[in-house]
Write an enzyme that holds these catalytic residues in place. Sequence first.
Site, PDB file in Angstrom:
ATOM      1  N   GLN A 142       1.279  -6.495   5.547  1.00 20.27           N
ATOM      2  CA  GLN A 142       1.656  -6.222   4.194  1.00 20.27           C
ATOM      3  C   GLN A 142       3.009  -6.881   3.923  1.00 20.27           C
ATOM      4  O   GLN A 142       3.373  -7.794   4.647  1.00 20.27           O
ATOM      5  CB  GLN A 142       1.669  -4.714   3.986  1.00 20.27           C
ATOM      6  CG  GLN A 142       0.248  -4.102   4.217  1.00 20.27           C
ATOM      7  CD  GLN A 142       0.109  -2.647   3.808  1.00 20.27           C
ATOM      8  OE1 GLN A 142       0.992  -2.071   3.198  1.00 20.27           O
ATOM      9  NE2 GLN A 142      -1.016  -2.041   4.171  1.00 20.27           N
ATOM     10  N   GLU A 158      -6.615  -9.272   3.394  1.00 18.98           N
ATOM     11  CA  GLU A 158      -5.783  -8.617   4.427  1.00 18.98           C
ATOM     12  C   GLU A 158      -5.830  -9.482   5.672  1.00 18.98           C
ATOM     13  O   GLU A 158      -6.893  -9.654   6.273  1.00 18.98           O
ATOM     14  CB  GLU A 158      -6.288  -7.204   4.749  1.00 18.98           C
ATOM     15  CG  GLU A 158      -5.959  -6.169   3.705  1.00 18.98           C
ATOM     16  CD  GLU A 158      -6.262  -4.737   4.150  1.00 18.98           C
ATOM     17  OE1 GLU A 158      -6.059  -4.416   5.341  1.00 18.98           O
ATOM     18  OE2 GLU A 158      -6.718  -3.962   3.305  1.00 18.98           O
ATOM     19  N   ASN A 169     -12.353  -0.764  -0.917  1.00 19.73           N
ATOM     20  CA  ASN A 169     -11.671  -1.327   0.242  1.00 19.73           C
ATOM     21  C   ASN A 169     -12.466  -1.040   1.513  1.00 19.73           C
ATOM     22  O   ASN A 169     -12.860   0.108   1.758  1.00 19.73           O
ATOM     23  CB  ASN A 169     -10.285  -0.679   0.384  1.00 19.73           C
ATOM     24  CG  ASN A 169      -9.539  -1.166   1.626  1.00 19.73           C
ATOM     25  OD1 ASN A 169      -9.153  -2.325   1.699  1.00 19.73           O
ATOM     26  ND2 ASN A 169      -9.374  -0.294   2.612  1.00 19.73           N
ATOM     27  N   GLU A 170     -12.715  -2.079   2.300  1.00 21.59           N
ATOM     28  CA  GLU A 170     -13.345  -1.951   3.634  1.00 21.59           C
ATOM     29  C   GLU A 170     -14.464  -0.908   3.649  1.00 21.59           C
ATOM     30  O   GLU A 170     -14.479  -0.007   4.497  1.00 21.59           O
ATOM     31  CB  GLU A 170     -12.279  -1.628   4.688  1.00 21.59           C
ATOM     32  CG  GLU A 170     -11.283  -2.751   4.856  1.00 21.59           C
ATOM     33  CD  GLU A 170     -10.308  -2.587   6.021  1.00 21.59           C
ATOM     34  OE1 GLU A 170     -10.233  -1.494   6.603  1.00 21.59           O
ATOM     35  OE2 GLU A 170      -9.630  -3.582   6.340  1.00 21.59           O
ATOM     36  N   TYR A 202      -7.187  -8.593  11.412  1.00 23.52           N
ATOM     37  CA  TYR A 202      -5.880  -8.464  12.065  1.00 23.52           C
ATOM     38  C   TYR A 202      -6.000  -8.997  13.483  1.00 23.52           C
ATOM     39  O   TYR A 202      -7.063  -8.904  14.101  1.00 23.52           O
ATOM     40  CB  TYR A 202      -5.436  -6.997  12.077  1.00 23.52           C
ATOM     41  CG  TYR A 202      -5.123  -6.490  10.684  1.00 23.52           C
ATOM     42  CD1 TYR A 202      -3.889  -6.742  10.097  1.00 23.52           C
ATOM     43  CD2 TYR A 202      -6.068  -5.791   9.942  1.00 23.52           C
ATOM     44  CE1 TYR A 202      -3.596  -6.303   8.807  1.00 23.52           C
ATOM     45  CE2 TYR A 202      -5.786  -5.341   8.654  1.00 23.52           C
ATOM     46  CZ  TYR A 202      -4.548  -5.604   8.097  1.00 23.52           C
ATOM     47  OH  TYR A 202      -4.264  -5.173   6.827  1.00 23.52           O
ATOM     48  N   GLU A 217       0.859  -1.190   0.000  1.00 22.59           N
ATOM     49  CA  GLU A 217       0.000   0.000   0.000  1.00 22.59           C
ATOM     50  C   GLU A 217       0.894   1.239   0.000  1.00 22.59           C
ATOM     51  O   GLU A 217       2.002   1.220   0.548  1.00 22.59           O
ATOM     52  CB  GLU A 217      -0.881  -0.019   1.258  1.00 22.59           C
ATOM     53  CG  GLU A 217      -1.767   1.215   1.391  1.00 22.59           C
ATOM     54  CD  GLU A 217      -2.887   1.062   2.427  1.00 22.59           C
ATOM     55  OE1 GLU A 217      -2.909   0.047   3.145  1.00 22.59           O
ATOM     56  OE2 GLU A 217      -3.738   1.974   2.495  1.00 22.59           O
TER      57      GLU A 217
HETATM   58  O1  AHR Z   1      -3.137  -2.782   6.089  1.00 24.94           O
HETATM   59  C1  AHR Z   1      -3.366  -1.608   6.794  1.00 24.94           C
HETATM   60  C2  AHR Z   1      -4.805  -1.116   6.674  1.00 24.94           C
HETATM   61  O2  AHR Z   1      -5.650  -2.018   7.321  1.00 24.94           O
HETATM   62  C3  AHR Z   1      -5.377  -1.025   5.292  1.00 24.94           C
HETATM   63  O3  AHR Z   1      -5.062   0.161   4.671  1.00 24.94           O
HETATM   64  C4  AHR Z   1      -6.848  -1.116   5.539  1.00 24.94           C
HETATM   65  O4  AHR Z   1      -7.529  -1.697   4.461  1.00 24.94           O
HETATM   66  C5  AHR Z   1      -6.962  -1.920   6.818  1.00 24.94           C
HETATM   67  O5  AHR Z   1      -7.784  -1.312   7.742  1.00 24.94           O
END
Ligand code: AHR
Length: 507
Positions: free
Chosen positions: A353, A293, A173-174, A245, A28
């Site tokens: 990432q 992600e 995205n999201e 995450y 990113e």
């Molecule tokens: O990967 C970091 C961020 O996490 C990304 O930009 C976003 O899509 C997610 O919230």
Amino acid sequence: MNRKTKMIIDKELTISTIDKRIYGSFIEHLGRAVYEGIYQPNHVTADKNGFRKDVIDLVKEINVPIIRYPGGNFVSNFYWEDSVGPISERPKRLEIAWRSIETNEVGLNEFSKWIKEVNSEIMMAVNLGTRGIQDACNLLEYCNHTSGSKYSDLRIKHGIEKPHNIKVWCLGNEMDGPWQIGHKTMNEYGRLANETANAMRQIDPNIELVVCGSSNSSMPTFPEWEATILDHAYDNVDYVSLHHYFGNFNDDSNDYLAQSDTMDDFIKTVVSTCNYIKAKKRSKKDINLSFDEWNVWFHSNSEDDNTMKNNPWQIAPRLLEDIYTFEDALLVGLLLITLIRNSDRVKMACMAQLVNVIAPIMTDAQGGVWKQTIFYPYMHASKYGRGVALKTITKGTKHKTNCRDEISDIESVSVYNEETEEVVVFAVNRNIEEDCELTIDIRSFSDYSLLEHIVMENDDLKATNSLLKENVFPVTKNERTTVDNGVVTSILHKASWNVIRFSKNSK
Ligand code: AHR
């Protein structure tokens, strides 16, 4: 030994052929991922395009098949036209997702040169935050149309004769996240995604489209979001995305290593939701999953909040530079096992990432590159996890956690690679107190023997690596595994990542 797990694997009992794209990653325009990460023209290893050769070598070592670009939150206010054409004419922009300055020195055409150097392909995201259908179509025309139209001719004018032919496209995205620029309700997004997909398919019918699912399984709109957006867009999209995450927020390592079960539950619920809409629509087609992600992300949170609040509008600031521990590597191993076990429906996944930003690869602007702890399980899975995922029948001891009652000591999956004639067992002993004996019945592979047993273990769960010292790395411990008459016996050290490779005996 009190802790024991028994497994049976059989050549004929398969989950699915693994789509290699489950070992994808993500770059990113955020922090030092691009600038000082993959690109640093003044670095001693820089090639003629300004890309760091030392970074390229490590990306190639992992063998990353697909890389998502250019965001993330960044994409929701991305003006792609600013990132192409003569570099001297490209504007600097306020990048409002991460409160930084984007110089646009690296854009789509430069990134596609880099992607070729690392033998990968781009998973492209379009801006459905502040822009929409028209902009997505223009970008697709620029990338994939051969010639003879406004944007394909513009690409040719920019020196790129042949189309990029980008196959996979993310529809935003999201979009469920209130933090997202241009955040939408599920009905607003579902309609927009469907109409955008429909228009993009007119330009290039061969593309694969990913519709945004939930940003994590704790989102208040999950899983209604998936049901609603698929109700709108089912016929025009191929995949639904999942993001998640993980972090050891309570500093409870036992609980932390149970979090791969959360990933598994998330996947299963999204699969069920896809199937529910399939039935509702009387459709013949399956929607598969793109877990585009996933990673550990929590170490840098407060530092990042501080930088963005008190020191904004820097070029390539240090953001999301989590330094990973040994236990983070164990969780990453567990998450990879979970993805492989669900490879019948998870067809793409991106470790988020790749460089500097929550990343397995770190750079020093004045010096070299170094491997985070999480580099190793990711590299092992990508390197040895190609082929067919095998169903594993497992029975074993369990231990207690605060968050989930009892969880299994051993989590594992096996992969059979017919081409290389190898069988690989990936296994984590997530019992942090005791070693565990693993026995595997591999009678259908009776003509196979042990190639190597790779182990990552450490007495300190919080051990980290750095540019100066690598404390966490894999070693070969073949003495931990024996094969006798089609039965494998392995000792898995407490809190350890194991890759047990078998190969066919030569005649
Ligand atoms: O990967 C970091 C961020 O996490 C990304 O930009 C976003 O899509 C997610 O919230």
